[in-house]
Design a protein around this motif. Structure first.
Motif, PDB file in Angstrom:
ATOM      1  N   SER A   1      14.268  -3.269   1.113  1.00  0.00           N
ATOM      2  CA  SER A   1      13.631  -2.795   2.326  1.00  0.00           C
ATOM      3  C   SER A   1      12.391  -2.016   1.952  1.00  0.00           C
ATOM      4  O   SER A   1      12.378  -1.291   0.958  1.00  0.00           O
ATOM      5  CB  SER A   1      14.587  -1.904   3.113  1.00  0.00           C
ATOM      6  OG  SER A   1      13.887  -1.290   4.161  1.00  0.00           O
ATOM      7  N   ALA A   2      11.373  -2.147   2.764  1.00  0.00           N
ATOM      8  CA  ALA A   2      10.155  -1.385   2.522  1.00  0.00           C
ATOM      9  C   ALA A   2      10.332   0.063   2.961  1.00  0.00           C
ATOM     10  O   ALA A   2       9.476   0.897   2.736  1.00  0.00           O
ATOM     11  CB  ALA A   2       8.995  -2.030   3.262  1.00  0.00           C
TER      12      ALA A   2
ATOM     13  N   ILE B   1       7.101  -7.996  -2.708  1.00  0.00           N
ATOM     14  CA  ILE B   1       7.593  -8.557  -1.442  1.00  0.00           C
ATOM     15  C   ILE B   1       6.788  -7.921  -0.313  1.00  0.00           C
ATOM     16  O   ILE B   1       6.574  -6.710  -0.280  1.00  0.00           O
ATOM     17  CB  ILE B   1       9.097  -8.254  -1.244  1.00  0.00           C
ATOM     18  CG1 ILE B   1       9.907  -8.815  -2.414  1.00  0.00           C
ATOM     19  CG2 ILE B   1       9.592  -8.824   0.074  1.00  0.00           C
ATOM     20  CD1 ILE B   1      11.327  -8.326  -2.455  1.00  0.00           C
ATOM     21  N   ILE B   2       6.334  -8.745   0.604  1.00  0.00           N
ATOM     22  CA  ILE B   2       5.591  -8.240   1.759  1.00  0.00           C
ATOM     23  C   ILE B   2       6.420  -8.552   3.009  1.00  0.00           C
ATOM     24  O   ILE B   2       6.989  -9.640   3.116  1.00  0.00           O
ATOM     25  CB  ILE B   2       4.207  -8.916   1.852  1.00  0.00           C
ATOM     26  CG1 ILE B   2       3.369  -8.527   0.633  1.00  0.00           C
ATOM     27  CG2 ILE B   2       3.476  -8.498   3.132  1.00  0.00           C
ATOM     28  CD1 ILE B   2       2.121  -9.343   0.465  1.00  0.00           C
ATOM     29  N   SER B   3       6.497  -7.585   3.921  1.00  0.00           N
ATOM     30  CA  SER B   3       7.286  -7.833   5.125  1.00  0.00           C
ATOM     31  C   SER B   3       6.558  -7.332   6.352  1.00  0.00           C
ATOM     32  O   SER B   3       5.733  -6.412   6.269  1.00  0.00           O
ATOM     33  CB  SER B   3       8.644  -7.150   5.005  1.00  0.00           C
ATOM     34  OG  SER B   3       8.475  -5.791   4.665  1.00  0.00           O
ATOM     35  N   ALA B   4       6.842  -7.918   7.486  1.00  0.00           N
ATOM     36  CA  ALA B   4       6.221  -7.490   8.740  1.00  0.00           C
ATOM     37  C   ALA B   4       7.068  -7.976   9.901  1.00  0.00           C
ATOM     38  O   ALA B   4       7.791  -8.963   9.783  1.00  0.00           O
ATOM     39  CB  ALA B   4       4.813  -8.057   8.853  1.00  0.00           C
TER      40      ALA B   4
ATOM     41  N   TRP C   1       6.066  -2.330  16.082  1.00  0.00           N
ATOM     42  CA  TRP C   1       5.846  -3.211  14.936  1.00  0.00           C
ATOM     43  C   TRP C   1       6.069  -2.430  13.650  1.00  0.00           C
ATOM     44  O   TRP C   1       6.173  -1.190  13.673  1.00  0.00           O
ATOM     45  CB  TRP C   1       4.432  -3.791  14.960  1.00  0.00           C
ATOM     46  CG  TRP C   1       3.387  -2.753  15.236  1.00  0.00           C
ATOM     47  CD1 TRP C   1       2.834  -2.472  16.451  1.00  0.00           C
ATOM     48  CD2 TRP C   1       2.809  -1.832  14.308  1.00  0.00           C
ATOM     49  NE1 TRP C   1       1.943  -1.442  16.341  1.00  0.00           N
ATOM     50  CE2 TRP C   1       1.902  -1.030  15.045  1.00  0.00           C
ATOM     51  CE3 TRP C   1       2.958  -1.606  12.950  1.00  0.00           C
ATOM     52  CZ2 TRP C   1       1.156  -0.009  14.443  1.00  0.00           C
ATOM     53  CZ3 TRP C   1       2.205  -0.594  12.349  1.00  0.00           C
ATOM     54  CH2 TRP C   1       1.325   0.181  13.101  1.00  0.00           C
ATOM     55  N   SER C   2       6.083  -3.142  12.595  1.00  0.00           N
ATOM     56  CA  SER C   2       6.287  -2.517  11.294  1.00  0.00           C
ATOM     57  C   SER C   2       5.776  -3.474  10.224  1.00  0.00           C
ATOM     58  O   SER C   2       5.845  -4.689  10.379  1.00  0.00           O
ATOM     59  CB  SER C   2       7.782  -2.254  11.123  1.00  0.00           C
ATOM     60  OG  SER C   2       8.079  -1.930   9.808  1.00  0.00           O
ATOM     61  N   ALA C   3       5.213  -2.920   9.156  1.00  0.00           N
ATOM     62  CA  ALA C   3       4.750  -3.743   8.042  1.00  0.00           C
ATOM     63  C   ALA C   3       4.967  -2.975   6.756  1.00  0.00           C
ATOM     64  O   ALA C   3       4.829  -1.749   6.735  1.00  0.00           O
ATOM     65  CB  ALA C   3       3.270  -4.081   8.210  1.00  0.00           C
ATOM     66  N   GLY C   4       5.310  -3.681   5.713  1.00  0.00           N
ATOM     67  CA  GLY C   4       5.573  -2.954   4.474  1.00  0.00           C
ATOM     68  C   GLY C   4       5.499  -3.833   3.250  1.00  0.00           C
ATOM     69  O   GLY C   4       5.354  -5.051   3.352  1.00  0.00           O
ATOM     70  N   LEU C   5       5.555  -3.173   2.111  1.00  0.00           N
ATOM     71  CA  LEU C   5       5.603  -3.944   0.873  1.00  0.00           C
ATOM     72  C   LEU C   5       6.487  -3.239  -0.151  1.00  0.00           C
ATOM     73  O   LEU C   5       6.666  -2.008  -0.107  1.00  0.00           O
ATOM     74  CB  LEU C   5       4.199  -4.203   0.313  1.00  0.00           C
ATOM     75  CG  LEU C   5       3.395  -3.105  -0.364  1.00  0.00           C
ATOM     76  CD1 LEU C   5       3.792  -2.953  -1.825  1.00  0.00           C
ATOM     77  CD2 LEU C   5       1.924  -3.460  -0.298  1.00  0.00           C
ATOM     78  N   ASN C   6       7.020  -4.034  -1.035  1.00  0.00           N
ATOM     79  CA  ASN C   6       7.792  -3.525  -2.157  1.00  0.00           C
ATOM     80  C   ASN C   6       7.163  -4.031  -3.441  1.00  0.00           C
ATOM     81  O   ASN C   6       6.815  -5.201  -3.542  1.00  0.00           O
ATOM     82  CB  ASN C   6       9.229  -4.061  -2.103  1.00  0.00           C
ATOM     83  CG  ASN C   6      10.007  -3.468  -0.973  1.00  0.00           C
ATOM     84  OD1 ASN C   6       9.800  -3.822   0.180  1.00  0.00           O
ATOM     85  ND2 ASN C   6      10.898  -2.561  -1.297  1.00  0.00           N
ATOM     86  N   ARG C   7       7.047  -3.147  -4.390  1.00  0.00           N
ATOM     87  CA  ARG C   7       6.411  -3.529  -5.649  1.00  0.00           C
ATOM     88  C   ARG C   7       7.234  -2.935  -6.777  1.00  0.00           C
ATOM     89  O   ARG C   7       7.682  -1.783  -6.704  1.00  0.00           O
ATOM     90  CB  ARG C   7       4.994  -2.947  -5.668  1.00  0.00           C
ATOM     91  CG  ARG C   7       4.225  -3.221  -6.927  1.00  0.00           C
ATOM     92  CD  ARG C   7       3.458  -4.532  -6.796  1.00  0.00           C
ATOM     93  NE  ARG C   7       2.612  -4.747  -7.968  1.00  0.00           N
ATOM     94  CZ  ARG C   7       2.984  -5.473  -9.025  1.00  0.00           C
ATOM     95  NH1 ARG C   7       4.176  -6.020  -9.065  1.00  0.00           N
ATOM     96  NH2 ARG C   7       2.159  -5.636 -10.038  1.00  0.00           N
ATOM     97  N   ARG C   8       7.430  -3.725  -7.800  1.00  0.00           N
ATOM     98  CA  ARG C   8       8.133  -3.218  -8.968  1.00  0.00           C
ATOM     99  C   ARG C   8       7.251  -3.477 -10.175  1.00  0.00           C
ATOM    100  O   ARG C   8       6.663  -4.551 -10.298  1.00  0.00           O
ATOM    101  CB  ARG C   8       9.466  -3.939  -9.114  1.00  0.00           C
ATOM    102  CG  ARG C   8      10.338  -3.384 -10.210  1.00  0.00           C
ATOM    103  CD  ARG C   8      11.784  -3.743 -10.007  1.00  0.00           C
ATOM    104  NE  ARG C   8      11.955  -5.154  -9.649  1.00  0.00           N
ATOM    105  CZ  ARG C   8      13.108  -5.678  -9.265  1.00  0.00           C
ATOM    106  NH1 ARG C   8      14.176  -4.913  -9.152  1.00  0.00           N
ATOM    107  NH2 ARG C   8      13.208  -6.946  -8.963  1.00  0.00           N
ATOM    108  N   TYR C   9       7.129  -2.496 -11.043  1.00  0.00           N
ATOM    109  CA  TYR C   9       6.249  -2.633 -12.200  1.00  0.00           C
ATOM    110  C   TYR C   9       6.870  -1.853 -13.347  1.00  0.00           C
ATOM    111  O   TYR C   9       6.787  -0.616 -13.376  1.00  0.00           O
ATOM    112  CB  TYR C   9       4.859  -2.089 -11.830  1.00  0.00           C
ATOM    113  CG  TYR C   9       3.825  -2.274 -12.912  1.00  0.00           C
ATOM    114  CD1 TYR C   9       3.241  -3.513 -13.129  1.00  0.00           C
ATOM    115  CD2 TYR C   9       3.439  -1.204 -13.707  1.00  0.00           C
ATOM    116  CE1 TYR C   9       2.291  -3.681 -14.115  1.00  0.00           C
ATOM    117  CE2 TYR C   9       2.486  -1.361 -14.698  1.00  0.00           C
ATOM    118  CZ  TYR C   9       1.925  -2.611 -14.906  1.00  0.00           C
ATOM    119  OH  TYR C   9       0.984  -2.779 -15.881  1.00  0.00           O
ATOM    120  N   GLY C  10       7.491  -2.557 -14.238  1.00  0.00           N
ATOM    121  CA  GLY C  10       8.181  -1.883 -15.340  1.00  0.00           C
ATOM    122  C   GLY C  10       9.183  -0.887 -14.810  1.00  0.00           C
ATOM    123  O   GLY C  10      10.012  -1.238 -13.969  1.00  0.00           O
TER     124      GLY C  10
END
Lengths: 186, 712
Positions: free
Chosen positions: B52-53, B411-414, B459-468
């Motif tokens: 989830s964002a 992951i991008i969500s909206a 509305w809602s928009a979000g992103l999840n990012r993983r880096y190391g």
């Protein structure tokens, strides 16, 4: 990228936290009943068929709002007075024609200190006994100060004798008149 | 990945964050998985962060047991950002980041819990021992959970499914401060595809005890005998039954539950009026005299999940009835004569709700979730006191939410949602006459009949990012709520708080825009989380105290103002050795009104900053049984000097808490014991957001409690 984002977020939050300190009123108004003309105080008596003068000093750091005076019976002994030493109550009874007084008073805009004197008439036919005298005071910002005083409504003794017209019995009224004995009222 | 495979299968997570989409459900070869295991792992895996964002915290039954407390919300208070406002030793209502009342939502088994959320003295009517899992979503959640999910959502679930023909568990607990005693039992069994669960909980608690011998309020002076808050005792009786049917691609269950509680209110001050009564409150610390309230909450829920290939379809249908009665000594006030009986208020609320959700993969890396929800509410009032009029509300919402897996680490969500809500308020007139301007007696109309409709697109928009070792989630969303009937239609004395409240029928739906982020870093030894947010309301509905008087009481008017809020929560964990770990959690919130009469002021009930430092030792096998732990916690809460009338400044405080736990398993029996000492140093302190704060009642003193659990 994530590290930069954290730095930016911290910076924004810090900036926002600094912008906040506003100029707004955080002080309650004050009801001062210590003056010589302050009336009524706890256990004071007012007489039916007569008027008495409510006296107090209202102050606020910025601007006073309005005030309200309310008198309701305490025949059921429902609450304390604001003083730690409550005065001895009369016997409980059911109200027949209790004295109800409830009036809002306006204070002129821009007032910071006000010496209040209000004449309050007590009708002739109201029940005698324990009453609460409530003072409520606001300031412009909406802060409120309360003061509750236990008072008694009595029949004025005429002449030297103890002639009482109140329906609640001579013995009790006598003890009440002893409490009020020194005539400090009015 | 087990977590994913569960979501499509189990009806108890119908309003799951949309990330748990069907595409990941594959290779599931067995219909039944014990959920407790799953939820604990999820947080560790970091995969949950990618789901989830939003900032989501999920805890299971063992967390609730480890932090057991007088009420469920007090247990959840150990999650940064969540607070419990305690009304009595066994009752409290939640808030998330300072947003309580109808600015947050609690759901139970996928259905929005409909009690009397708007009231200061209303707790949450849920059997805490029946809850197996709690998920806290911080931030705007209107997209998936509908109106009012502004501050966040607490999702509660009874996800227990028996594994054998007959099994069960018992819990017994007791404590020193309010001398609570409780017993809860659960039994269940399974034959083939059918299963059932029965549960019963009984709790009793005595008058609360505070480290003070008197209380001063304005200039009132109340003595407390033995530090007891007179008449704050209570009891609770709950029962529940679940009947379920489960096969490969179908799971349906029926849940019936009843929660009944009776609680006294502090005798010397009903609401904010200081009172002296004839009742001999001090004769027993366990009896419940006037004033008191009783609440019964009945729920009937059906959760059903179907699966067609990679498409999952969930439906949840429910009926709830919340009946709350409040009793107090009849007292005349102003023109109101002495009422004929003790029933001051009655609230009778019936809610019918239905939601349906479809989750499906669209392409290789895109998944979609769509849902529809409807709710109809009928509210009736009774008693001689008046705060809210009779009303009924009908609302419906539709949403769609998509998620694009750009890669495993991005992951991008909206999503977008439309809601429509209609409120009908009925007129209410006083039962006694008040003289009008000419001195003629009139039965004043306290609420005028009103019909209003509200519409909103959220509305809602979000992103999840993983880096190391890093994880990042960012979410921006809009949420809303329609003004409550009290805010629209109130016009009278609130005898509880002794003020005159006036609604405004012209209020607009409250909207909120919020940007949330979550930053995480972890390696094998150190875990760090930081969750900042910033929130803007163009039209926050606020009850504004004015300098005016009406009928002898200060006038409070409902108004709308721009508000900005921001803050953060942080969580820091250091695993020093295999057995020893250190933890630090903190929370901070700032709120300011940007317009209106209260410009520059904060919002009511703004929680002060707080931090907790913990040291935890897990000796492992040995003296403590199979597993054990000792946790020493030092909590520092800052002072709150940013207040609004009529609040009081609250000074900060420090608390020391100790918790010991151990568990053992022998021949089919499991046993676990938890001992807790709260406020070890018996400090006298005030909770700024507490129900009795305004009348200067301190929080409970030292409390030593024990919980024993047995399972077979």
């Amino acid at each position: 990228m994530i590290r930069k984002t954290i730095l930016c977020t911290v910076a924004v939050l810090l900036l926002l936290s600094c912008g906040g300190s506003g100029d707004y009123d955080m002080e309650k108004p004050a009801i001062d009943m210590s003056g010589a003309s302050a009336f009524p105080l706890t256990c004071d008596t007012v007489y039916r068929g007569e008027s008495f003068t409510f006296g107090a000093l209202f102050t606020d750091n910025r601007e006073l709002g309005n005030y309200n005076i309310e008198i309701h019976n305490n025949f059921d002994h429902h609450s304390h007075s604001t003083d730690n030493t409550p005065c001895a109550p009369d016997e409980r009874k059911a109200p027949v024609n209790p004295f109800i007084y409830n009036r809002d008073f306006r204070i002129p805009a821009g007032t910071v200190s006000l010496e209040v004197r209000n004449s309050i008439p007590v009708p002739e036919d109201v029940d005698t006994g324990d009453y609460h005298f409530m003072i409520r005071l606001t300031d412009r910002a909406g802060w409120q100060q309360l003061k509750a005083v236990s008072i008694k409504v009595r029949e004025r003794e005429t002449g030297a004798g103890v002639r009482l017209v109140s329906p609640d019995g001579a013995a009790k009224a006598l003890s009440a008149s002893e409490r009020d004995g020194d005539g400090s009222v009015m | 990945m087990i977590f994913f495979s569960l979501s499509g299968n189990r009806p108890e997570r119908p309003v799951q964050p949309p990330d748990t989409i069907a595409e990941t459900v594959s290779g599931r070869d067995e219909g039944r998985i014990v959920l407790d295991e799953v939820t604990v792992r999820a947080d560790r895996a970091g995969n949950i962060r990618m789901m989830s964002a939003q900032n989501v915290v999920r805890v299971d039954r063992s967390f609730l047991d480890d932090h057991f407390s007088g009420s469920l919300m007090q247990s959840l208070e150990h999650i940064p950002g969540v607070r419990a406002v305690s009304i009595s030793a066994g009752q409290s209502r939640p808030s998330i980041r300072g947003m309580g009342f109808h600015r947050m939502v609690v759901t139970e088994n996928g259905i929005r819990h409909e009690g009397q959320q708007w009231g200061e003295d209303h707790g949450l009517e849920i059997d805490r021992f029946s809850v197996d899992e709690a998920t806290v979503v911080k931030g705007p959640a209107s997209l998936l959970h509908g109106p009012e999910a502004i501050g966040g959502v607490i999702l509660l679930r009874n996800s227990y499914i028996p594994a054998t023909r007959a099994e069960g568990s018992f819990r017994v607990y007791g404590g020193s401060a309010g001398r609570p005693a409780g017993l809860s039992g659960r039994a269940g069994g399974r034959t083939g595809r059918w299963y059932y669960v029965m549960s019963v909980t009984c709790t009793d608690y005595a008058d609360g005890r505070v480290p003070a011998d008197s209380i001063q309020y304005y200039s009132y002076y109340i003595r407390l005998k033995g530090g007891r808050l007179r008449n704050t005792a209570g009891r609770e009786r709950n029962a529940g039954f679940v009947l379920g049917f489960e096969k490969e691609d179908f799971h349906s269950r029926l849940l019936i539950s009843g929660v009944y509680s009776q609680t006294g209110f502090f005798a010397d001050a009903h609401g904010l009026e200081v009172r002296l009564s004839d009742i001999d409150y001090d004769s027993s610390s366990r009896d419940i005299d006037l004033p008191r309230h009783t609440v019964s909450h009945f729920k009937l829920i059906n959760n059903t999940v179907r699966r067609f290939g990679r498409v999952s379809w969930e439906t949840n249908i429910a009926f709830q009835k919340n009946l709350r009665k409040e009793f107090s000594e009849p007292v005349s006030h102003g023109y109101m004569p002495v009422p004929p009986d003790t029933q001051e208020r009655l609230f009778d609320k019936e809610t019918f709700s239905a939601t349906t959700l479809i989750g499906m993969p669209v392409r290789e890396r895109i998944s979609l979730q769509a849902g529809l929800s409807a709710e109809h509410q009928v509210n009736r009032r009774g008693g001689w006191g008046f705060v809210i009029p009779d009303f009924r509300t009908t609302g419906a919402g539709v949403f769609v939410h998509g998620r694009i897996h750009v890669s495993d680490d991005l992951i991008i969500s909206a999503g977008v949602r439309a809601d429509r809500l209609r409120t009908h308020i009925r007129s209410y007139r006083d039962w006694y006459a008040t003289p009008d301007e000419d001195g003629l007696p009139v039965y004043r109309e306290r609420a005028t009949a009103l019909q209003k409709a509200f519409r909103s697109i959220t509305w809602s928009a979000g992103l999840n990012r993983r880096y190391g070792p890093w994880t990042l989630n960012v979410n921006i969303g809009k949420s809303f709520r329609a003004p409550a009937p009290k805010e629209l239609g109130a016009d009278g004395v609130n005898y509880h708080i002794f003020r005159y409240e006036k609604g405004d029928s012209g209020l607009k739906a409250e909207e909120s825009f919020q940007l949330d982020a979550g930053f995480g870093w972890q390696n094998g030894v150190l875990t760090v989380r930081w969750e900042p947010f910033i929130n803007y309301f163009p039209n926050y509905i606020y009850m504004n105290p004015t300098p005016e008087y009406l009928e002898g009481l200060q006038m409070y008017r409902h108004a709308q103002a721009g508000v900005i809020r921001f803050g953060f929560e942080s969580d820091f964990r250091l695993q020093l050795t295999r057995r020893l770990s250190l933890g630090m959690q903190s929370e901070y919130l700032y709120a300011e009104q940007l317009s209106g009469d209260r410009r520059g002021y904060t919002l009511p009930f703004s929680p002060p900053p707080a931090a907790g430092f913990g040291i935890e030792y897990r000796p492992g096998r040995g003296l403590w049984g199979e597993s054990g732990d000792i946790l020493l916690e030092y909590r520092v809460t800052g002072s709150q000097h940013r207040i609004v009338p009529p609040e009081e400044r609250t000074e900060g405080y420090q608390l020391l808490n100790l918790s010991l736990g151990c568990s053992r398993r022998m021949r089919g029996f499991g046993m676990n014991l938890r001992l807790q000492a709260h406020n070890l140093l018996n400090r006298r302190y005030y909770d700024h957001t507490g129900f009795y704060r305004l009348i200067d009642v301190p929080e409970p003193g030292r409390n030593i409690s024990a919980l024993l659990g047995l399972s077979f």
